[in-house]
Design a protein around this motif. Structure first.
Motif, short mmCIF file in Angstrom:
data_model
loop_
_atom_site.label_atom_id
_atom_site.label_comp_id
_atom_site.label_asym_id
_atom_site.label_seq_id
_atom_site.Cartn_x
_atom_site.Cartn_y
_atom_site.Cartn_z
N ALA A 1 48.64 3.88 -6.37
CA ALA A 1 48.60 3.84 -5.37
C ALA A 1 49.25 2.78 -4.24
O ALA A 1 49.83 2.37 -5.26
CB ALA A 1 47.11 3.48 -5.51
N HIS A 2 49.69 2.41 -3.49
CA HIS A 2 50.18 1.45 -2.46
C HIS A 2 49.22 -0.12 -3.67
O HIS A 2 48.25 -0.16 -3.48
CB HIS A 2 50.23 1.67 -1.26
CG HIS A 2 50.23 2.93 -0.79
ND1 HIS A 2 51.91 3.18 -1.10
CD2 HIS A 2 50.13 3.66 -0.13
CE1 HIS A 2 51.65 3.89 0.26
NE2 HIS A 2 50.99 4.35 0.30
N GLY A 3 49.89 -1.63 -3.23
CA GLY A 3 49.99 -2.00 -3.34
C GLY A 3 48.90 -2.91 -2.47
O GLY A 3 47.08 -3.19 -2.45
N ILE A 4 49.69 -3.10 -0.98
CA ILE A 4 49.15 -3.50 -0.31
C ILE A 4 49.30 -2.35 1.20
O ILE A 4 50.37 -2.25 1.40
CB ILE A 4 49.54 -4.46 0.16
CG1 ILE A 4 49.43 -6.19 -1.04
CG2 ILE A 4 48.76 -4.67 1.24
CD1 ILE A 4 50.30 -7.15 -0.63
N HIS A 5 48.45 -2.03 2.19
CA HIS A 5 48.79 -1.16 2.99
C HIS A 5 47.62 -1.82 4.32
O HIS A 5 47.00 -1.97 4.52
CB HIS A 5 48.23 -0.11 2.68
CG HIS A 5 48.94 1.04 4.13
ND1 HIS A 5 48.04 2.21 4.48
CD2 HIS A 5 49.43 1.10 4.83
CE1 HIS A 5 48.90 2.57 5.03
NE2 HIS A 5 49.55 1.73 5.84
N LYS B 1 54.39 5.38 -4.09
CA LYS B 1 54.71 4.53 -3.42
C LYS B 1 54.96 2.74 -2.86
O LYS B 1 56.08 3.04 -3.51
CB LYS B 1 52.72 4.02 -3.89
CG LYS B 1 52.00 5.45 -4.55
CD LYS B 1 52.05 5.81 -3.07
CE LYS B 1 50.61 6.46 -3.43
NZ LYS B 1 49.56 7.46 -2.42
N TYR B 2 53.48 2.37 -2.49
CA TYR B 2 55.17 0.85 -1.77
C TYR B 2 54.51 -0.12 -2.53
O TYR B 2 53.07 0.03 -2.43
CB TYR B 2 54.63 1.15 -0.04
CG TYR B 2 55.65 1.49 0.94
CD1 TYR B 2 57.02 2.02 0.58
CD2 TYR B 2 54.89 3.25 1.19
CE1 TYR B 2 57.29 3.10 1.76
CE2 TYR B 2 55.30 3.59 2.63
CZ TYR B 2 56.82 4.10 2.51
OH TYR B 2 57.14 5.12 2.87
N ALA B 3 54.63 -1.05 -2.74
CA ALA B 3 54.03 -2.18 -2.76
C ALA B 3 53.27 -3.18 -1.61
O ALA B 3 52.55 -3.89 -2.30
CB ALA B 3 54.60 -3.10 -4.33
N CYS B 4 54.08 -3.29 -1.25
CA CYS B 4 53.55 -3.80 0.32
C CYS B 4 54.08 -2.84 1.59
O CYS B 4 55.75 -2.27 1.21
CB CYS B 4 54.26 -5.13 0.92
SG CYS B 4 53.06 -5.69 1.74
N TRP B 5 53.50 -2.59 2.89
CA TRP B 5 53.05 -1.54 3.78
C TRP B 5 53.04 -2.32 4.88
O TRP B 5 51.74 -2.37 4.54
CB TRP B 5 53.04 0.01 2.82
CG TRP B 5 52.82 0.78 4.11
CD1 TRP B 5 53.83 0.23 5.85
CD2 TRP B 5 53.06 2.31 4.45
NE1 TRP B 5 53.96 1.95 6.25
CE2 TRP B 5 53.39 2.85 5.88
CE3 TRP B 5 52.08 3.02 3.71
CZ2 TRP B 5 53.26 3.78 6.17
CZ3 TRP B 5 51.75 4.20 3.96
CH2 TRP B 5 52.11 4.52 5.53
N LEU B 6 53.03 -3.14 6.08
CA LEU B 6 52.79 -3.40 6.95
C LEU B 6 53.06 -2.73 8.40
O LEU B 6 54.35 -2.52 8.10
CB LEU B 6 52.99 -5.49 7.14
CG LEU B 6 52.96 -6.04 5.07
CD1 LEU B 6 53.61 -7.59 5.98
CD2 LEU B 6 51.70 -5.66 5.59
#
Length: 547
Positions: A200-204, A226-231
């Motif tokens: 899973a992504h860490g932060i979305h 996945k992304y560690a953080c996706w803003l």
């Protein structure tokens, strides 16, 4: 001595009256294991009171929503942090005695929904589903969340661990049904987020508006896809969309992912300070994409950040609807990069504007970097770089210096200034140890095309050659005579003036002839003595003049 009142409280007073009945009661109490004193029934009735916060559980417990008299323990506790343990009764997945393996997501969500914040103590908190973040929500931990590596595995810190079987898009996700459909002022700070056991992504966060803060956050173990953080889908807010300080975003060891570990799309007026982006961790392989990518961000500033173990360090790319305007990377480090440290790729319809790279540090301790910077469709920007000694090395002649430096810069932009400022103490850098390369012009000359950058400073050491139409300064380093041809006075078009300065730095004289039928002050040939300097300007038609 102690006097016990009817309510069971004790105080220093007169000696306690002692009678046969007291002795009998005490004897019975000893036999039964209980102490039955006058007023005991009253105390029990008050403890059993379910409504009065000054009685019932309020005498021995605590309820955050109850009213307490100022100065009491209950009133003091109301100012304490909200912890997940206050909602531990909501937990249903508790497979063992270790709370770190329980699913704390229900407690997190309940605490946030009721109080807007939750504080983590030392130790691990497992989650099996997403923690939902709304405007103003805050999750804060304890300890240095950025510390990582084997030596720090047991450091005192708060940790959130996505457990095997995690269900959801991301551990932290934003809620989209707020009244304005924007995410404002959430904060994640002081903890480590471990993604090594989940996919899973860490932060979305979607629809980020302003006030997003990530502080001392360490996201590790990100999956390849996945992304560690996706803003995503930022907006023009009233202030800083994002403020990130002292954070780390790391993919799994030896990852070959093509995705960046950190992705920001359409953010506005944001700052990242002292953050690290690692496309892979472990030091053996670099990922195949960028360490961090920014799409269509405006007013983005990175200060003292690091990008490592990736093909590209920091990538500034096009966005389907938003243009990149004002992107600055200041005093940042690029290490273990296999392709390009800093790449900017605007589009032909949305050129990236006002891009600035200031005082970067390039380290090649693990891998060989192909290019320092690579820019396309960029305008009104500047790139100021210092290359280390190893780029050139001892015994290099001027031609090799030029070729080597150009191999570290590629450009297909407009109005772009690229400065190469070598270390003045290095004996193997350029003329007078100061060389500037200014790019952004277009030219069809083969030499310029091969270099990938239209030079406005040129050094001639061969016997003869032609001065490029975009060159501003020519240095001739010849032991004997050198003959060179000026471009046409109208090379930039009729009525457009050109200017060029020519200086001899060798022992030989210089012969300058204009192209075709053009003249220099009416002359076919201009002779410059060894060590001499001239400055010429064209009339944009057919003549060159000394100035």
């Amino acid at each position: 001595m102690l006097k016990i009142s009817a309510l069971g409280t004790a105080s220093l007073a007169a000696p306690l009256a002692y009678s046969a009945s007291n002795a009998m009661a005490g004897s019975q109490a000893k036999e039964s294991g209980a102490l039955d004193l006058p007023g005991d029934d009253v105390l029990r009735r008050e403890q059993a009171n379910p409504t009065d916060p000054k009685k019932g559980a309020g005498m021995m417990g605590f309820g955050r929503d109850l009213a307490y008299t100022p100065g009491t323990a209950g009133a003091a506790l109301k100012g304490a942090d909200v912890t997940p343990w206050e909602f531990a009764d909501l937990l249903t997945y508790k497979p063992g005695a270790d709370p770190g393996g329980w699913d704390w997501a229900p407690a997190f969500n309940a605490a946030l929904a009721k109080y807007g914040e939750v504080s983590l103590g030392f130790g691990a908190y497992g989650v099996l589903s997403s923690v939902v973040i709304e405007p103003g929500y805050r999750v804060k931990g304890k300890g240095p969340g950025h510390a990582g590596g084997t030596a720090y595995s047991n450091i005192f810190a708060a940790r959130i661990v996505a457990l095997p079987g995690f269900s959801g898009d991301a551990v932290f996700t934003s809620k989209l049904d707020s009244s304005e459909n924007v995410l404002t002022a959430p904060q994640l700070e002081q903890f480590r987020l471990d993604l090594s056991q989940c996919e899973a992504h860490g932060i979305h966060f979607l629809d980020v508006y302003d006030g997003v803060r990530l502080d001392n956050l360490h996201v590790v173990g990100t999956a390849d896809h996945k992304y560690a953080c996706w803003l995503q889908d930022g907006a023009y807010g009233l202030g800083q969309t994002l403020l990130g300080t002292n954070c780390q975003f790391l993919r799994r060891p030896n990852s070959t992912s093509i995705l960046p570990v950190f992705l920001a799309e359409a953010l506005n007026e944001s700052t990242l300070i002292g953050c690290k982006f690692f496309g892979s961790s472990g030091g053996k392989l670099a990922s195949a994409g960028a360490a961090a990518e920014f799409k269509g961000c405006s007013g983005m500033t990175l200060i003292g950040c690091s990008a490592a173990f990736a093909a590209d360090g920091i990538a500034v790319t096009d966005h389907p609807t938003r243009k990149t305007i004002g992107f600055s990377v200041i005093s940042s480090t690029f290490e273990a990069i296999t392709r390009t440290a800093f790449t900017v790729k605007g589009s032909s319809t949305r050129k990236a504007t006002e891009i600035h790279l200031v005082a970067p540090r390039f380290y090649d301790s693990v891998f060989t970097m192909q290019n320092a910077i690579d820019i396309d469709n960029v305008e009104r920007s500047d790139f100021d770089c210092q290359f280390k000694r190893g780029t050139v090395g001892a015994g290099a002649d001027q031609s090799f210096i030029h070729a080597q430096r150009q191999s570290y810069i590629t450009d297909n932009g407009t109005n772009t200034l690229i400065l190469s400022r070598p270390n003045a103490s290095d004996a193997y850098y350029g003329i007078n140890k100061r060389v500037r390369a200014i790019g952004g012009l277009t030219s069809s000359e083969a030499l310029v095309a091969e270099a990938g950058l239209a030079q406005r400073v040129a050094v001639f050491s061969s016997h003869a050659g032609k001065i490029d139409k975009g060159t501003k300064t020519v240095l001739v380093n010849r032991a004997t005579v050198g003959a060179y041809e000026l471009p046409s006075a109208s090379a930039f078009g009729a009525g457009f003036s050109m200017e060029v300065a020519i200086r001899g730095i060798g022992k030989g004289p210089i012969i300058i002839t204009p192209e075709g039928a053009d003249r220099i002050e009416g002359l076919i040939v201009l002779n410059i003595l060894a060590g001499g300097t001239v400055k010429l300007v064209s009339d944009g038609v057919s003549d060159w003049y000394l100035i």
